[in-house]
Design a protein around this motif. Structure first.
Motif, PDB file in Angstrom:
ATOM      1  N   LYS A   7       0.819  -1.211   0.000  1.00 16.44           N
ATOM      2  CA  LYS A   7       0.000   0.000   0.000  1.00 16.44           C
ATOM      3  C   LYS A   7       0.853   1.261   0.000  1.00 16.44           C
ATOM      4  O   LYS A   7       1.905   1.327   0.653  1.00 16.44           O
ATOM      5  CB  LYS A   7      -0.899   0.031   1.247  1.00 16.44           C
ATOM      6  CG  LYS A   7      -1.947  -1.064   1.326  1.00 16.44           C
ATOM      7  CD  LYS A   7      -3.119  -0.790   0.398  1.00 16.44           C
ATOM      8  CE  LYS A   7      -3.974   0.383   0.859  1.00 16.44           C
ATOM      9  NZ  LYS A   7      -5.163   0.554  -0.010  1.00 16.44           N
ATOM     10  N   ASN A   8       0.347   2.267  -0.727  1.00 16.44           N
ATOM     11  CA  ASN A   8       0.817   3.652  -0.604  1.00 16.44           C
ATOM     12  C   ASN A   8       2.270   3.848  -1.019  1.00 16.44           C
ATOM     13  O   ASN A   8       2.973   4.694  -0.466  1.00 16.44           O
ATOM     14  CB  ASN A   8       0.635   4.162   0.843  1.00 16.44           C
ATOM     15  CG  ASN A   8      -0.791   4.017   1.316  1.00 16.44           C
ATOM     16  OD1 ASN A   8      -1.728   4.299   0.569  1.00 16.44           O
ATOM     17  ND2 ASN A   8      -0.955   3.551   2.557  1.00 16.44           N
ATOM     18  N   ARG A  21       2.084   7.250  -7.419  1.00 21.84           N
ATOM     19  CA  ARG A  21       1.661   6.659  -6.149  1.00 21.84           C
ATOM     20  C   ARG A  21       0.578   5.613  -6.393  1.00 21.84           C
ATOM     21  O   ARG A  21      -0.302   5.797  -7.248  1.00 21.84           O
ATOM     22  CB  ARG A  21       1.128   7.738  -5.200  1.00 21.84           C
ATOM     23  CG  ARG A  21       2.175   8.756  -4.797  1.00 21.84           C
ATOM     24  CD  ARG A  21       1.712   9.629  -3.636  1.00 21.84           C
ATOM     25  NE  ARG A  21       2.679  10.682  -3.377  1.00 21.84           N
ATOM     26  CZ  ARG A  21       3.789  10.530  -2.681  1.00 21.84           C
ATOM     27  NH1 ARG A  21       4.084   9.338  -2.167  1.00 21.84           N
ATOM     28  NH2 ARG A  21       4.618  11.544  -2.498  1.00 21.84           N
ATOM     29  N   ASP A  46       2.035  -1.552   4.548  1.00 21.01           N
ATOM     30  CA  ASP A  46       2.103  -0.136   4.232  1.00 21.01           C
ATOM     31  C   ASP A  46       3.554   0.214   3.891  1.00 21.01           C
ATOM     32  O   ASP A  46       4.440   0.089   4.737  1.00 21.01           O
ATOM     33  CB  ASP A  46       1.616   0.693   5.419  1.00 21.01           C
ATOM     34  CG  ASP A  46       1.473   2.171   5.076  1.00 21.01           C
ATOM     35  OD1 ASP A  46       2.020   2.605   4.043  1.00 21.01           O
ATOM     36  OD2 ASP A  46       0.809   2.899   5.845  1.00 21.01           O
ATOM     37  N   SER A  48       4.525   3.286   2.634  1.00 19.94           N
ATOM     38  CA  SER A  48       4.514   4.732   2.398  1.00 19.94           C
ATOM     39  C   SER A  48       5.938   5.273   2.302  1.00 19.94           C
ATOM     40  O   SER A  48       6.817   4.887   3.073  1.00 19.94           O
ATOM     41  CB  SER A  48       3.781   5.442   3.538  1.00 19.94           C
ATOM     42  OG  SER A  48       2.440   5.031   3.605  1.00 19.94           O
TER      43      SER A  48
END
Length: 534
Positions: A7-8, A21, A46, A48
């Motif tokens: 994710k992200n 992204r 995640d 990110s």
């Protein structure tokens, strides 16, 4: 439900297009969705502020035996590598003819290492099957190696092959291609490859078009003979009508620095004529090979035992010393162009000489009170010919030029590292590309670097549906932090893992998590799907 969602992240998809992204979803070993993913998954991570990239491809290395002894491949997993291509430079453990076993094993040992177990294969196909059964953590593809072919058929004889011998080598090459090898590799710097004429190679390469096989070349000379050596392999490929890949392009010796631009012009001229020619490069100004490569080619005739016997003959010993004292017309005398203080001992076999690892030959000769040539020959006698070296003979500017070249891909050329002080490229090549050539020197953009490590080598070596972050492609993925990715391996202390690579996915399975190997082994043996006309 998906198996895994990253994710992200900043997705650098391998195509060379700008990052964006998004999320990446994986199911049954395949990337099934890219973008904003709200679907449930067994595992969601995640990432990110981190880069989501295709898994890196090491398109030129010498892990042929290491992958069997160390199927977890942690050295490469820690660098984000999910696929390796072996069988390079004409060096490979197959075909393996029993009555020439010692010739082949001593030939490959300084580069590929040795095993404590008997090799059970004979053909290239049987070697590939054995690798597949070792259940590695990464994917493996291989060439058929010309040096191994020549040893299987005619040993280390320094003469042209007969018609019957060429026919037998063609049979062995075709067997390997049918089994799924991606092409033929040659090492014209190394005996017995160095004993082969370009006309003989054209005839051998006549097998490749039927299988759309790639011709990969360690050229005959990388110093004073760089340009004629590049021209030679282009000549061979053009007459055989095949695709050509020139391995680890460099200019060795200060007098030759800058010639890589002329070498690249030869490549561009060939491409302008319609030839398919590419090159690769490793991101260091030093190479690594075996100490025997500094010898005149005739000394290696007959294999390593014959070479050692030559050192014991005062007349031949004097001839070797004389020939290494000046430039040569027909072979590259890298001792003259770079000097003994550029040749560093990286690995020896005996405990008694372990203290010499990390020292250059000139230093060892001074310690022993010998001429460097005598010191070199005595060391090879003491070590039964098995000494690996690191060679400091390249220009940083030349390395940058080849790295920046649009038709170059980046690979490690890593050797076996069981003993000694291996070249740091074994532990640091891929993080170094981003730390030095993207972040620090800005030779490449992030997207260019990822392309050179992913989709480009996949395309060049025909490795199937991998190398891109797109739905339908295999889920081989590397996640890294562009701000912290860093190679930490040095020439003085090379056995250090890099930083900044957090997750590696191979075949849809999380193989590295937070920098720790999960013991998953989802790699496979990649067999080329040749378009054979039979």
């Amino acid at each position: 439900m998906l198996d895994l969602v990253l994710k992200n992240g900043k997705i650098v998809d391998g195509s060379g297009n700008p990052w964006y992204r998004g999320d990446v979803g994986v199911k049954d070993g395949v990337i099934v969705s890219v973008g904003q993913i709200d679907q449930e998954a067994h595992q969601v991570i995640d990432v990110s502020r981190k880069i989501i990239s295709p898994g890196f491809i090491d398109g030129h290395c010498h892990s042929d035996l290491m992958i069997i002894d160390h199927p977890h491949s942690e050295i490469k997993m820690q660098q984000g590598v999910t696929t390796e291509v072996v069988g390079n430079c004409g060096l490979a453990p197959a075909p393996f003819v029993r009555n020439k076993a010692d010739l082949l094993q001593t030939y490959v040992q300084p580069v590929l290492g040795s095993t404590s177990w008997e090799w059970p294969w004979e053909t290239v196909g049987e070697y590939m099957d054995f690798v597949a059964r070792s259940n590695p953590s990464e994917h493996i593809a291989t060439y058929v190696a010309h040096g191994a072919l020549r040893i299987a058929v005619m040993g280390f004889e320094n003469r042209p092959a007969t018609t019957a011998e060429i026919a037998r080598m063609k049979e062995l090459l075709e067997e390997g291609l049918r089994a799924g090898a991606i092409g033929l590799s040659i090492g014209l710097l190394y005996a017995p490859g160095s004993y082969t004429s370009r006309e003989e190679l054209v005839e051998l390469c006549s097998v490749l078009p039927k299988y759309n096989g790639l011709f990969s070349t360690h050229i005959r000379g990388e110093g004073n003979n760089l340009l004629p050596s590049v021209a030679e392999v282009i000549w061979i490929a053009e007459r055989a009508g095949i695709s050509l890949h020139i391995s680890h392009l460099k200019a060795a010796g200060k007098a030759n620095w800058g010639k890589v631009l002329e070498a690249l012009e030869l490549v561009e001229d060939a491409r302008a004529r319609g030839m398919d020619v590419t090159v690769d490069v490793y991101p260091y100004n030093a190479g690594s090979t075996t100490l025997t490569t500094v010898l005149p080619p005739w000394v290696l005739e007959g294999g390593i035992e014959a070479t050692l016997e030559a050192f014991r003959n005062p007349t031949l010993r004097a001839r070797i010393k004389e020939e290494l004292s000046h430039e040569q017309q027909h072979w590259d005398n890298l001792v003259c162009s770079t000097g003994w203080n550029s040749i560093v001992i990286s690995a020896v076999q005996s405990e008694g000489n372990k203290s010499l690892e990390g020292k250059h030959i000139a230093e060892v000769a001074e310690i022993r009170g010998q001429h460097p040539v005598d010191c070199m020959m005595d060391l090879l006698l003491e070590e039964n010919g098995q000494i690996a070296i690191v060679y400091f003979h390249m220009s940083d500017d030349d390395v940058k030029q080849v790295i920046a070249y649009e038709k170059s891909l980046i690979a490690s050329d890593s050797l076996n590292c069981e003993i000694g002080k291996p070249h740091p490229r074994t532990y640091g090549t891929f993080p170094r590309v981003f730390a030095k050539y993207v972040r620090e020197d800005k030779v490449l953009s992030l997207e260019q670097a990822v392309r050179k490590l992913t989709s480009f080598p996949v395309q060049r070596f025909k490795l199937g549906k991998r190398g891109l972050i797109v739905p339908g492609y295999l889920a081989d993925i590397t996640v890294f932090d562009m701000d912290t990715i860093q190679d930490t391996a040095t020439f003085a202390d090379p056995r250090q893992f890099p930083t900044g690579i957090t997750h590696v996915v191979v075949g849809g399975q999380l193989t590295m998590q937070h920098g720790v190997h999960t013991h998953k082994r989802e790699g496979s043996l990649i067999r080329a799907q040749h378009c054979c006309s039979i």
